[in-house]
Motif scaffolding. Structure first.
Motif, short mmCIF file in Angstrom:
data_model
loop_
_atom_site.label_atom_id
_atom_site.label_comp_id
_atom_site.label_asym_id
_atom_site.label_seq_id
_atom_site.Cartn_x
_atom_site.Cartn_y
_atom_site.Cartn_z
N ILE A 92 -5.39 -38.66 19.06
CA ILE A 92 -5.55 -38.29 17.29
C ILE A 92 -5.01 -36.27 17.37
N ALA A 93 -5.59 -35.85 18.70
CA ALA A 93 -5.51 -33.98 18.54
C ALA A 93 -3.51 -33.71 18.83
N PRO A 95 2.84 -44.84 18.08
CA PRO A 95 2.62 -46.52 18.29
C PRO A 95 1.35 -46.43 20.32
N ALA A 96 1.15 -45.22 20.41
CA ALA A 96 0.04 -45.43 21.56
C ALA A 96 -1.27 -45.88 20.40
N VAL A 97 -1.54 -44.56 19.93
CA VAL A 97 -2.69 -44.43 18.87
C VAL A 97 -2.99 -46.23 18.69
N LEU A 124 -12.39 -48.45 10.36
CA LEU A 124 -11.48 -47.22 10.74
C LEU A 124 -10.27 -47.55 12.21
N SER A 125 -10.91 -48.50 13.43
CA SER A 125 -10.06 -49.09 13.88
C SER A 125 -8.66 -50.05 13.36
N ILE A 126 -9.03 -50.79 12.44
CA ILE A 126 -7.97 -51.74 11.39
C ILE A 126 -6.88 -50.31 10.73
N LEU A 175 -1.91 -47.89 10.80
CA LEU A 175 -0.93 -46.87 10.90
C LEU A 175 -0.45 -45.87 11.78
N GLY A 176 -0.42 -46.56 13.34
CA GLY A 176 0.06 -46.61 14.04
C GLY A 176 0.94 -46.88 14.79
#
Length: 89
Positions: free
Chosen positions: A22-23, A35-37, A75-77, A82-83
Motif C-alpha cells: 500500500i505504501a 495486482p500483487a496487493v 476491506l479485503s474484498i 481494486l487490485g
C-alpha cells in the motif's frame, strides 16, 4: 500467535507485506504492485473465511467480534476488487 497469527489477527509478516504494498502504491503507482496487493486481498478473504471464529461470529453475531470481522472481510474484498479489477494497458 506471533508466527502464524490468531483467529482475529494475521501474522506480522503478512501485515508488513500489506503495508509495504500500500505504501508503494500511495508513493508512486506501479503496474506490478497493484495486482500483487489485489492477490493479497483475495488471499485475505480466504484466510478470514477459513477461521472458525468468523463462522461462529456470523452464525451468532455479537457486538464485539462481528463488526471487527465484517470490516476486515469488507476491506479485503475491496482490496481484491481494486487490485485485480484494474485493466491492463
Amino acid at each position: 500467535m506471533w508466527t502464524i497469527g490468531s483467529g482475529l489477527a494475521t501474522p506480522w509478516r503478512t501485515l508488513a507485506v500489506n503495508a509495504a504494498g500500500i505504501a508503494l502504491l500511495v508513493a508512486r503507482p506501479r503496474p506490478r504492485v497493484t495486482p500483487a496487493v489485489g492477490w493479497l486481498g483475495a488471499l485475505s478473504i480466504f484466510g478470514i473465511s477459513w477461521e472458525r471464529s468468523t463462522r461462529e461470529s456470523f452464525r451468532h453475531p455479537d457486538r464485539e467480534t462481528t463488526p471487527l470481522i465484517a470490516s476486515g472481510l469488507a476491506l479485503s474484498i475491496a482490496m481484491a476488487l481494486l487490485g485485480l479489477g484494474q485493466k491492463r494497458r
